[in-house]
Design an enzyme around this catalytic site. Structure first.
Site, PDB file in Angstrom:
ATOM      1  CE  LYS A 110       2.966   4.200   7.522  1.00  0.00           C
ATOM      2  NZ  LYS A 110       1.659   4.169   8.490  1.00  0.00           N
ATOM      3  N   GLY A 169       0.816  -1.218  -0.026  1.00  0.00           N
ATOM      4  CA  GLY A 169      -0.126   0.024  -0.096  1.00  0.00           C
ATOM      5  C   GLY A 169       0.825   1.328  -0.024  1.00  0.00           C
ATOM      6  CB  SER A 170       1.743   3.842  -1.703  1.00  0.00           C
ATOM      7  OG  SER A 170       0.908   3.890  -2.678  1.00  0.00           O
ATOM      8  N   GLY A 171       0.422   5.971   0.430  1.00  0.00           N
ATOM      9  CA  GLY A 171      -0.382   6.999   0.529  1.00  0.00           C
ATOM     10  C   GLY A 171       0.590   8.334   0.988  1.00  0.00           C
ATOM     11  CB  THR A 215       5.609   3.394   0.040  1.00  0.00           C
ATOM     12  OG1 THR A 215       5.213   4.542  -0.466  1.00  0.00           O
ATOM     13  CG2 THR A 215       5.295   2.195  -0.823  1.00  0.00           C
ATOM     14  CB  VAL A 216       2.940  -0.664   3.481  1.00  0.00           C
ATOM     15  CG1 VAL A 216       3.074  -1.807   4.273  1.00  0.00           C
ATOM     16  CG2 VAL A 216       2.604   0.537   4.444  1.00  0.00           C
ATOM     17  CG  PHE A 234       0.592   9.697   6.809  1.00  0.00           C
ATOM     18  CD1 PHE A 234       1.075  10.822   7.388  1.00  0.00           C
ATOM     19  CD2 PHE A 234      -0.884   9.568   6.518  1.00  0.00           C
ATOM     20  CE1 PHE A 234       0.042  11.893   7.694  1.00  0.00           C
ATOM     21  CE2 PHE A 234      -1.765  10.673   7.104  1.00  0.00           C
ATOM     22  CZ  PHE A 234      -1.342  11.416   7.591  1.00  0.00           C
ATOM     23  CG  ASP A 268      -8.402   6.960   9.242  1.00  0.00           C
ATOM     24  OD1 ASP A 268      -9.546   7.154   8.943  1.00  0.00           O
ATOM     25  OD2 ASP A 268      -7.249   6.742   8.340  1.00  0.00           O
TER      26      ASP A 268
END
Length: 311
Positions: free
Chosen positions: A47, A25-27, A31-32, A29, A145
């Site tokens: 991460k 995943g990424s965003g 990248t994992v 904050f 969240d």
């Protein structure tokens, strides 16, 4: 600060871990990636967070660290939280090594595949989530969240883990005036006034999540809908679960149930056993997916709210 000890800049991440390069995943904050601990081939999640993207820092007496790391250290004793195993500071980034439980998928994907969860399954899941959130608050942390994409479901055991504290903060009694969580899970007071208190806001998010589980999607998409909080229940739901959801999704924060009230609610205390063993067909529902799959092929109209990868 309890938990994982600081790792110096000179520590060699590559001596202990191998990053496979598979992106989970990424965003905004970080990248994992998928990784392996070399000593025993344990699967881990790695991460990577660029220093120039870190907006919130924890500043102990030694070198400052991202607030996310400090929060994960604070909740390291909680069973229902995905654990930080190690972290490293490099010249341009921080590297966090997190648990990667086998046989897990995120709750968003789980709900998408099932369309809706039975009340029995939802009760077993929700009780775990509630207990974890309660323990996180007792540890002096607020997640900010809470949503289906930030919960991992172990499809063999039915156990859940809360992930991604990138939007979190230390718990305070006064109002917060910042919010980096998911807007469709945010409470009306944030939409209207850009102020909220941690506990009532968490209860609002829990109400959205429970509705999502038993109805198959979130109740509100637009700011106007959030502020009106007019609920339409889908399917044949019990009056008890409708009551609980309505009690969480009150417009006025002081009218919402507290977490302690939720524990005592008749739906959660139903005589029907809701232990992990009652989670229906959980070990054989669907083929395993990576926990952060972006569900573009989800059933019906359920749409991912995530701007940040899992963990």
């Amino acid at each position: 600060m309890e938990g994982v000890k600081s790792t110096s800049v000179s520590a060699n991440f590559a001596d202990k871990y191998h990053c496979t390069g598979e992106k989970l995943g990424s965003g905004g904050f970080g990248t994992v990636y998928s990784g392996v601990r070399k000593s025993d081939q344990l699967q881990v999640a790695i991460k990577v967070v660029d220093k120039n993207k870190v907006t919130d820092w924890y500043r102990p007496k030694v070198t400052p660290i991202p607030l996310e790391i400090a929060l994960l250290q604070r909740v390291s004793h909680i069973k229902g939280v995905n654990q930080l195993m190690d972290y490293y500071e490099q010249s341009r980034c921080f590297i966090m090594v997190l648990q990667k439980p086998e046989g897990c998928m995120d709750l968003f994907d789980y709900i998408s595949e099932k369309k809706v969860l039975s009340e029995k399954t939802a009760r077993a899941f929700f009780r775990q989530i509630l207990e974890t959130v309660h323990e996180v608050h007792k540890a002096g942390v607020v997640h900010r969240d809470i949503k289906d994409e930030n919960l991992l479901v172990n499809t063999k055991t039915g156990q859940l883990q809360l992930i991604d504290f990138g939007s979190g903060a230390f718990l305070i009694d006064s109002a917060y005036t910042d919010f980096d969580g998911t807007r469709v899970y945010s409470p009306p007071e944030w939409i209207r006034q850009h102020r909220y208190h941690a506990r009532p806001a968490a209860v609002w998010s829990l109400g959205i999540l429970l509705y999502d589980m038993v109805c198959g999607d979130i109740p509100f998409e637009l700011d106007e809908q959030i502020c009106k909080a007019e609920l339409t229940f889908k399917g044949h739901l019990s009056k008890e679960v409708q009551s609980l959801i309505s009690g969480c999704l009150q417009i006025k924060p002081s009218n919402r149930l507290s977490i302690e009230d939720i524990f005592q609610h008749p739906w959660l205390r139903n005589n029907e056993k809701s232990s992990l063993s009652s989670v229906e067909n959980i070990a054989c529902i669907i083929p395993l997916k990576t926990a952060n799959t972006n569900s573009s092929g989800s059933l019906e109209s359920k749409v991912s709210t995530s701007s940040e990868g899992s963990y």
